[in-house]
Structures are given as structure tokens and as C-alpha cells.
Design a protein around this motif. Structure first.
Motif, mmCIF file in Angstrom:
data_model
loop_
_atom_site.group_PDB
_atom_site.id
_atom_site.type_symbol
_atom_site.label_atom_id
_atom_site.label_comp_id
_atom_site.label_asym_id
_atom_site.label_seq_id
_atom_site.Cartn_x
_atom_site.Cartn_y
_atom_site.Cartn_z
ATOM 1 N N ALA A 1 0.827 -1.211 0.000
ATOM 2 C CA ALA A 1 0.000 0.000 0.000
ATOM 3 C C ALA A 1 0.860 1.259 0.000
ATOM 4 O O ALA A 1 0.614 2.205 -0.764
ATOM 5 C CB ALA A 1 -0.927 -0.011 1.213
ATOM 6 N N ARG A 2 1.903 1.288 0.840
ATOM 7 C CA ARG A 2 2.742 2.483 0.923
ATOM 8 C C ARG A 2 3.589 2.667 -0.339
ATOM 9 O O ARG A 2 3.823 3.800 -0.779
ATOM 10 C CB ARG A 2 3.638 2.411 2.158
ATOM 11 C CG ARG A 2 2.854 2.450 3.455
ATOM 12 C CD ARG A 2 3.779 2.329 4.668
ATOM 13 N NE ARG A 2 3.008 2.102 5.885
ATOM 14 C CZ ARG A 2 3.547 1.946 7.089
ATOM 15 N NH1 ARG A 2 4.869 1.979 7.234
ATOM 16 N NH2 ARG A 2 2.781 1.745 8.142
ATOM 17 N N ASN B 1 2.693 1.749 -3.326
ATOM 18 C CA ASN B 1 1.789 2.185 -4.391
ATOM 19 C C ASN B 1 1.389 3.652 -4.249
ATOM 20 O O ASN B 1 1.052 4.307 -5.237
ATOM 21 C CB ASN B 1 0.548 1.309 -4.421
ATOM 22 C CG ASN B 1 0.840 -0.082 -4.951
ATOM 23 O OD1 ASN B 1 1.839 -0.306 -5.637
ATOM 24 N ND2 ASN B 1 -0.017 -1.042 -4.628
ATOM 25 N N THR B 2 1.394 4.166 -3.001
ATOM 26 C CA THR B 2 1.043 5.572 -2.796
ATOM 27 C C THR B 2 2.273 6.471 -2.740
ATOM 28 O O THR B 2 2.158 7.697 -2.613
ATOM 29 C CB THR B 2 0.242 5.740 -1.491
ATOM 30 O OG1 THR B 2 1.015 5.253 -0.392
ATOM 31 C CG2 THR B 2 -1.076 4.998 -1.567
ATOM 32 N N GLY B 3 3.475 5.871 -2.808
ATOM 33 C CA GLY B 3 4.696 6.648 -2.813
ATOM 34 C C GLY B 3 5.190 7.072 -1.446
ATOM 35 O O GLY B 3 6.156 7.843 -1.357
ATOM 36 N N THR B 4 4.573 6.589 -0.366
ATOM 37 C CA THR B 4 5.027 6.968 0.979
ATOM 38 C C THR B 4 6.241 6.164 1.422
ATOM 39 O O THR B 4 6.833 6.474 2.454
ATOM 40 C CB THR B 4 3.886 6.795 2.003
ATOM 41 O OG1 THR B 4 3.411 5.438 1.938
ATOM 42 C CG2 THR B 4 2.737 7.743 1.701
#
Length: 889
Positions: free
Chosen positions: A527-528, A530-533
């Protein structure tokens, strides 16, 4: 033996010795002519209608029974005792146990909202619902006869299951649940006992009914009944709410308050809680009559003697929840079929592979029926299944198995990516990095790495972008993970450790100092990223622990991320240990496509005999392992499961007096209810020793509370304000009890978090835990309660391999069968431990070249080869004169 299948269907085998007695019991519930149906039974239950026959007229004529009339009690008793009702002769040869009677009791129970509307309705509305239920039961028995091979025959030494020409079935419809000591009144519960006493073979011979095929098909039969009942109710004008209950398999009548259904399901809730408190205190179930002395708030205030008394109690209960007879009548109207957000084909496909990649034909039938309740009739639903096979949304595999096209494609994508990642890509860390890492790891453990650990380090840090480490229990895979992480870091790579569960990810960071502060769950990483975090790139190495527990969807997402980001993946796990909860089994296949190292030397225990026992369990030779434990007095047999559980807890209590309580694991592979019982008993014993505080706070959903000093585990993520979240599986200790909540000190970090109100539902006692929560743990001693229906090759291996200094096994002879006291008891236990529950990917089974199915009744064909189109048979209409859609008053 009673096998509870779900809350709307149970199946029970009635032995020959009990056949006559059970028949008399069912007959005793029916109306007595001299008494009528106005008065209640001594237990406060309604007198019930006479039974009815569900066999063909030709079969009944052969038995000397009049078709169309009510069941004569003497005829039914004769059949259950194995006699011809007319002539008294034996109907069939002696069985293996010498008996000729008995049968199978298949019970169909209406959803609680249906029983609630029945209870509050007037005579017309009650008859309307009773007839809908009766038609649904009749259709289901027809479906059972057509689909379930209930006849067993032997051909050339091979046992074959065949379909029957007819089944001899008798239905007894009951309208209340059994009365319970302490309850104000029995709850309304419309249900039917369908007792199958025999089957008619294709050669017209009457034979015994095979119980196992019925048990295997119980989910399908329950689903067919519910879909048929929902269809009947829609035709009568009721609106159906789909997707209720466990896993969304059930339905209810829309408009009936959920709280009222709960109240009418509560006849035994307080009794059950009182019984569990009794168990915690005394270490056994209460005997008959002991519940009478327990303090129950809902103790019956006055004796109920007539139907009017019972009706008054039901009506008042309903009005307390804002519902009553008028509201029940207003539920009947111009109903519409429910409109689902997703097409039934999409819902079926998703449900079929929620837990396994591969399923059987009966699973397809069951799921499509469950999803169709209220939306269409059963025969239409089965037509949907046929179309899904025709359109290749469902694929047929060799051996009578099936999968979905989507799952097959997902598995192929995982293998394709792994094969590509396994190509040399210039990722070798170099000898200097490996040497430095091996030296640092050796300093940390106080000894050099073994030759196989050195080899594993070379494989994992080689030039490829994918590598696999197979780490059997206790072989020191944590040391190799730590060394590999260090080597990657020395080569200038960023390392990230991931695992399926948060608690395993945290333990990974604790066990490997190189990964400390660098671990998270697999889901969080994807998830992170994919969101760039979080950055994952060509200089990133991802180390996946407990890879054998990762399901298809997560492994698909992870390999896609690694491929896209040009990162490296090191997958660590063991396919011989616990499998994934969802579709899985791909970890073992990865080792066939990527460089793989496998550890073998056991380090966790230094006892050579224990090491050999662990190896035997892993190799599928449990009899040799259990013989070892028996020779050392570590295999303890009790007569009953309750006795085995009590002995296990008492042994745990004795061991924890001289050790850190966290170093003695109490493990079970059974239900959550049994885990709760073990925990409550352990808590009581600690309280008796003065180790816990005097005040407690109740926990939602269980019969025990928490006290200061209790060990707990989080069963869900918890997000305390202003603090890092607490992962599911994290353990800790209750440090303070507040008026509305508790303060927990977390193990490891010693961080304190507060929980109150609904957040308390995420806490459970952690003295005893399910084996799934123990994989990866290491303790000094283990106490294992096993031998039940959930025992498997994988659970036994994990249970045996947690402790450094010995495992004690506690078994019930009840779980080993009626001959559990004989010399073969270890063999019987071993047989349970050879049953594998490993996940199997669909790629392990070739696809059938042709999916064209033809109906077959060939008695020489084995069950496994029976054509799937048997379930495409259309059920004849059961509509009767006067049965109309939306009939008004």
C-alpha cells in the motif's frame, strides 16, 4: 455422533442400538389425541404435528405404508429398528457392527427471522410459513436423492458410492427450540427432523444409507434448502435480505429487527455463559441439575401450561423490541427480488476461492445456491453454475476438482514473474559483504554459522532478483535472515523485512538486529509503495518471512511490486508448516523457479530424540514421533475432551509456578470456544494463586473478564491516539483496570496503551492460543491439546516444534473413536496427524481437455469420476393449488 454443519442444518447418525428410542422420542413430541395441542408439554414446548413420509408412493407401498397420510408411529419405529412395518421381517442384512436399524437425522432449521414471524403470526400466517418450509424441505430431499450417492456397494474389492433410486425418509416438523433450565420460555424455532432410514438401490433392494456422503454434502443441502425457502417466501410476498450470517451464506426476512432475532436466540445464551463460568471455576462441564443452582437473571417466573401462555411471552418479547403481530402481517406485500450490487456470477467467483484455490463440484453448487437466496429459484441458480463452466469462468481439472480462470491466471502470473526475477541480474553482494555479514551474525549468536547456513547465505545474496530459503522449524533460519540482511546492507542496499501478520513482522525485527526498525506487514509495504510513501527501487531488497502462509492475492501483489520496481525478493518459509488462510500453496512452487537453499540441522532443541521426532512429523511419520513421546511419558490420554483440557491446564499451571509464564506455551488446534475455556480456566488458577488483581472488567463476546496481571493478545489492530498502531497478534499484560477500560503494557517495547468501551473487543486472554498464533514462536516448554477434527499434519508439526525442552501432548480417547483405549490408540492418533490441510494451487492439477459433462447413473463409475452435470437436473415444480404470489389477507 453429531456433526454441526451450520446454524440452519445439522446432520446426525443414529446408531442401530438407538434407532427405536429416537423414533419414540420424535413420536412423543406429536399431538396426543386425548390431550390436544392446546396444552404445552411438561418442558413448556408445543405439541407438534404428526410426521409425514417423503418417499415415493411405490416405495411406501412396498413397505405397507399408506402414501399421503400422516406417519403411524408404529411404522416409523419399526423402520428405525430395521423391520418391515407390515410383516416385521428384517429389511436389510446386518451391518458391520451387527445392527440393522438406525438412520440419518438431517435437520433443516429456518432462519431466526422466519421463526420470529411464524411465532407472531395468526393461524393463517403460520400455516403460510409452515407450508413454505415444508415445500423447501421436500425439494431439498429430492435434490439429495438426485445428487448425493448414499448407497455404498463393493465391486471387485473396491467400494463404490452410487445414487439411490429412492430414499425412505420421514419428516417431523417442530416449531420451538428445546426448553432450557432457567429460561423463561422456549424460543420459536421452525425446523424439521428428516430421518432417512434406508435407501432403495437401482435393483430395488432396500439397503442402509451411507452417512459420510450426506455429511460431505451438508453445506450444499443446507444452501439448497435456504434458497428454496427464500424463493417460497418471496412468492408469498416477503422481502428477503441476502448475505447475512457467517460468511454471508444466509438470509433473513427484511424488516424483522435484528435485536428481536437475537432475543429469540437467547434461550441458551445466559445458560451457556453460566456453564462456561462453571467450567472456569471447576474445570469441567456442569452435570445435569447443576445449572439449576446457577444464578440466572432470566429464570422462569411462572410455569407455562398452555399455548396462550407461551404466545403471551413471545408477544411481549417482540413488543419490547418495537415489533408485534401487526408488524409481522405488514411484512407481506408486493415483494421484489433483491437487487445485488454485483452480478451473481461475480459473487460466486469471489466466494468460491475465498479460502482455497481448488474446490469440488459440490462447493460450486453450494456457493451458487447461497448467493441466489431470494434472487432466484434453486434450479435457476444451478443453471448459473452450468453457464459459468460453459463460459470457462470455472475450469474443470483432473480428479474431479475445479478452479476459477482468475485464480489460474493469478498463479501463472506469479510463476512467470518469479522465473523472470530468477535470472542473473548483477545483484551479487560479493564475498567481502558476505564474509563481514557472517562474522557479525556469528558474534551475535556466540558461535560460527554452520556450513548449510553459509551455503544459504550465498544463495540468498547471489546475482538473481529472487531467491528462496526453506527453513524447517528450529533450523536457525532467523540467523540466515539476519546475515542476509547484513550482507545486502554492506553492499549498499536498503533492506525491508515483511511478514503477513504484524506480530510476525515485529518479531522479525526483534530477532534480526539488522532489520530492527525496518519491518512492516506485507499489506502495508504494498500500500505504501503504491502511494509513494515508501520507496522501493532497484536498490531495495525485500525479505519475506513465513512465506508459506501468504495467500495468492498478496503474493501476486508483492511479486508485481518487485518486478515493477526492479527490487529483489528473498522469500523465506516452510510449506510443511501452517498454510495460508486464503488460497495458497505457491511458496513451494517458487522454489522450483528460483534459486533455493534448504536448511536441515535443528538448533532449537539439543535433544537428539526430540530432533528425530520433529523430523518424523515433518516427513509425515507421526506414529514414530508419538511413540517417542509416549515412551517418555509425554503423551497423556484422558477419557473425554474436557478431562484432557483440564489435565493440560493443570500441567501448564504446575510448570508456570517455576518459570516465566511466557515461556510455557499452552496450544490447541480446536475452536475459539475451546481456547476461551482454556484461558478462563488458566486465569482462575492464577487468581487462586494470588497472582491477579481482585477487580475485573468484562470483555464483549466472551464469558470472562480481565484482571490486573492477566496476559492478553490483540485480535485486531488497535490505533491509540498519537501513538504507533498496535498490530494484530501483539501480546502484553494488563497493568491497570479503570472504570471503563484497561491499561496494557506491551511485550517487548514495554509501551503502555489504554483501551475502553468497544476497543476492549480486540483483547483476549493469551495463556492459551491457537496453533496459528504460535507459528514462529520459541518457548521453553509446550503443552498441546490436540486430537480433534482440526488436527492435521501441519498443526502437529508446528505444535511439536515450539519448545526447546519438551512438549507434552494431551489427547481425549473420545477423539480417537470408540476403541481409543486399545493398543492401537497411538496409530489412531497418528492417522489424524497424517491428514494434510496444506493449500494446493490449481497449477498442481492439469486442466481437463474437455469440459463437456454428460449425466451418468452408471453404478460402476467411482464417485470421484461422477459427471458434474448431475446437479444440472431441474427440480420439478412443487407449487400446489392455492399457492400464489403475494397472497393477501
Amino acid at each position: 455422533m453429531l456433526a454441526v454443519i451450520n446454524r440452519v442444518m445439522t446432520a446426525a447418525s443414529i446408531g442401530a442400538s438407538r434407532g427405536g428410542g429416537y423414533a419414540r422420542y420424535l413420536e412423543s413430541k406429536t399431538v396426543e389425541p386425548e390431550r390436544g395441542d392446546y396444552y404445552l408439554t411438561p418442558d413448556g414446548e408445543m405439541a407438534q404435528a404428526p410426521g409425514r413420509w417423503l418417499a415415493d408412493a411405490e416405495t411406501l407401498e412396498r413397505l405397507g405404508v399408506q402414501a399421503g397420510g400422516p406417519v403411524d408411529g408404529a411404522d416409523f419405529i419399526a423402520l428405525m429398528e430395521g423391520h418391515h412395518p407390515g410383516t416385521g421381517r428384517w429389511l436389510r442384512p446386518e451391518g458391520a457392527g451387527g445392527g440393522r436399524g438406525g438412520g440419518i437425522d438431517v435437520t433443516f432449521s429456518a432462519p431466526k427471522s422466519v421463526s420470529t414471524v411464524w411465532a407472531l403470526g395468526d393461524p393463517w400466517q403460520r400455516e403460510q410459513i409452515e407450508q413454505a418450509h415444508a415445500r423447501a424441505v421436500e425439494q431439498t430431499i429430492h435434490h439429495l436423492r438426485e445428487q448425493v450417492p448414499v448407497v455404498r456397494r463393493r465391486y471387485s474389492g473396491q467400494v463404490v458410492e452410487e445414487h439411490a433410486k429412492d430414499v425412505i425418509a420421514t419428516e417431523y416438523r417442530h416449531t420451538t427450540a428445546r426448553g432450557v433450565q432457567g429460561a423463561q420460555a422456549p424460543d420459536p424455532q421452525l425446523h424439521s427432523h428428516v430421518v432417512i432410514t434406508g435407501a432403495v438401490r437401482e435393483d430395488d433392494r432396500i439397503v442402509a444409507v451411507a452417512s459420510r456422503p450426506i455429511f460431505r454434502s451438508a453445506r450444499e443441502m443446507g444452501a439448497f434448502y435456504r434458497t428454496a425457502l427464500a424463493d417460497e417466501l418471496v412468492r408469498e410476498g416477503y422481502t428477503i435480505e441476502q448475505g447475512t450470517g457467517k460468511d454471508g451464506r444466509y438470509f433473513e426476512i427484511a424488516g424483522v429487527p435484528h435485536e428481536l432475532c437475537q432475543a429469540f436466540s437467547g434461550r441458551s445464551r445466559e445458560v451457556a455463559r453460566a456453564a462456561e463460568r462453571f467450567r472456569a471455576r471447576y474445570g469441567r462441564a456442569p452435570e445435569r441439575g447443576e445449572l439449576r443452582n446457577l444464578a440466572l437473571e432470566n429464570r422462569r417466573s411462572k410455569e407455562l401450561t398452555t399455548r396462550s401462555d407461551l404466545q403471551r411471552v413471545w408477544t411481549q418479547t417482540a413488543r419490547d423490541h418495537g415489533f408485534g403481530p401487526d408488524e409481522a402481517v405488514r411484512l407481506i406485500g408486493a415483494s421484489e427480488r433483491p437487487t445485488a450490487e454485483r452480478a451473481i456470477e461475480d459473487r460466486v467467483e469471489a466466494k468460491l476461492t475465498e479460502q482455497h484455490a481448488v474446490f469440488e463440484e459440490r462447493d460450486l453448487r453450494a456457493v451458487v445456491l447461497e448467493q441466489a437466496a431470494g434472487e432466484m429459484a434453486p434450479d435457476q441458480a444451478l443453471g448459473i453454475a452450468r453457464e459459468m463452466v460453459r463460459d470457462r469462468r470455472v475450469l474443470t481439472l483432473e480428479g474431479g476438482r475445479m478452479t476459477t480462470l482468475a485464480v489460474r491466471a493469478q498463479e501463472q502470473a506469479i510463476e512467470r514473474r518469479t522465473t523472470q526475477l530468477a535470472q542473473p541480474a548483477g545483484r551479487d553482494v560479493g564475498e567481502a559483504a558476505r564474509s563481514n555479514a557472517a562474522r557479525e551474525a556469528a558474534e551475535r549468536i556466540g558461535g560460527p554459522l554452520s556450513p548449510e547456513q553459509h551455503h544459504a547465505l550465498e544463495v540468498l545474496t547471489g546475482p538473481e532478483r529472487a531467491a528462496v530459503l526453506v527453513g524447517p522449524a528450529g533450523t536457525g533460519k532467523g540467523v540466515v535472515i539476519d546475515a542476509a540482511a547484513r550482507a545486502e546492507q554492506h553492499a549498499g542496499r536498503e533492506t525491508i523485512g515483511i511478514a503477513l501478520s504484524g506480530s510476525t513482522a515485529e518479531r522479525l525485527g526483534t530477532d534480526s538486529s539488522a532489520l530492527a526498525g525496518r519491518t512492516l506487514t506485507l499489506d502495508a509495504l504494498v500500500a505504501r509503495a503504491n502511494t509513494g510513501t515508501i520507496h522501493v527501487g532497484r536498490n531495495t531488497t525485500i525479505i519475506l518471512d513465513e512465506g508459506g502462509m501468504v495467500d495468492h492475492e498478496r503474493l501476486d501483489a508483492l511479486t508485481e511490486l518487485v518486478e515493477r520496481s526492479e527490487a529483489k525478493l528473498i522469500a523465506v518459509g516452510d510449506g510443511k508448516q501452517l498454510p495460508s488462510i486464503g488460497p495458497g500453496g505457491m511458496f513451494d512452487r517458487l522454489s522450483g523457479h528460483a534459486p533455493t537453499a534448504e536448511l536441515a540441522d535443528i538448533h532449537r532443541t539439543k535433544d537428539p530424540a526430540d530432533q528425530r521426532a520433529w523430523q518424523a512429523l515433518r516427513a509425515g511419520e507421526p506414529e514414530r514421533a508419538m511413540a517417542h513421546y509416549a515412551s517418555r511419558g509425554q503423551l497423556h490420554l484422558s477419557d473425554t475432551r474436557d478431562q484432557a483440557a483440564e489435565q493440560a491446564v493443570q500441567t501448564w499451571a504446575a510448570l508456570t509456578q517455576g518459570r516465566d509464564i511466557r515461556e510455557v506455551a499452552l496450544i490447541a488446534d480446536a475452536s475459539n470456544q475451546e481456547i476461551d475455556r482454556l484461558n478462563a480456566r488458566a486465569q482462575h488458577l492464577r487468581a487462586e494463586r494470588g497472582e491477579l488483581g481482585h477487580h475485573d472488567i468484562a470483555l464483549p463476546g466472551v464469558h470472562y473478564g480481565l484482571r490486573e496481571g492477566d496476559l492478553i493478545a490483540f485480535t485486531a489492530q488497535h490505533r491509540p491516539p498519537g501513538q504507533p498502531r498496535v498490530e494484530n497478534g501483539t501480546r502484553g499484560q494488563v497493568s491497570t483496570i479503570h472504570e471503563r477500560g484497561v491499561t496494557i503494557m506491551l511485550d517487548g517495547s514495554k509501551r503502555k496503551v489504554q483501551l475502553a468501551d468497544e476497543d476492549l473487543d480486540s483483547l483476549r486472554l493469551a495463556y492459551a492460543q491457537h496453533v496459528y498464533r504460535q507459528q514462529g514462536a520459541t518457548v521453553e516448554r509446550s503443552i498441546v491439546l490436540t486430537g480433534g477434527w482440526q488436527t492435521s499434519k501441519e498443526t502437529a508439526y508446528v505444535e511439536a516444534t515450539r519448545a526447546r525442552h519438551g512438549t507434552d501432548w494431551f489427547i481425549a480417547r473420545d477423539d480417537l473413536g470408540t476403541e481409543g483405549q486399545d493398543p492401537a490408540r497411538i496409530t489412531r492418533l497418528a492417522q489424524k496427524m497424517t491428514n494434510s490441510r496444506a493449500q494446493t494451487p490449481s497449477l498442481a492439477h492439469p486442466e481437463r481437455p474437455d469440459s463437456g459433462w454428460e449425466p451418468t447413473r452408471d453404478p460402476l463409475r467411482l464417485r470421484s469420476a461422477l459427471s458434474p452435470t448431475r446437479w444440472l437436473t431441474r427440480i420439478p415444480s412443487r407449487d400446489t393449488p392455492g399457492h400464489s404470489v403475494g397472497r393477501g389477507r
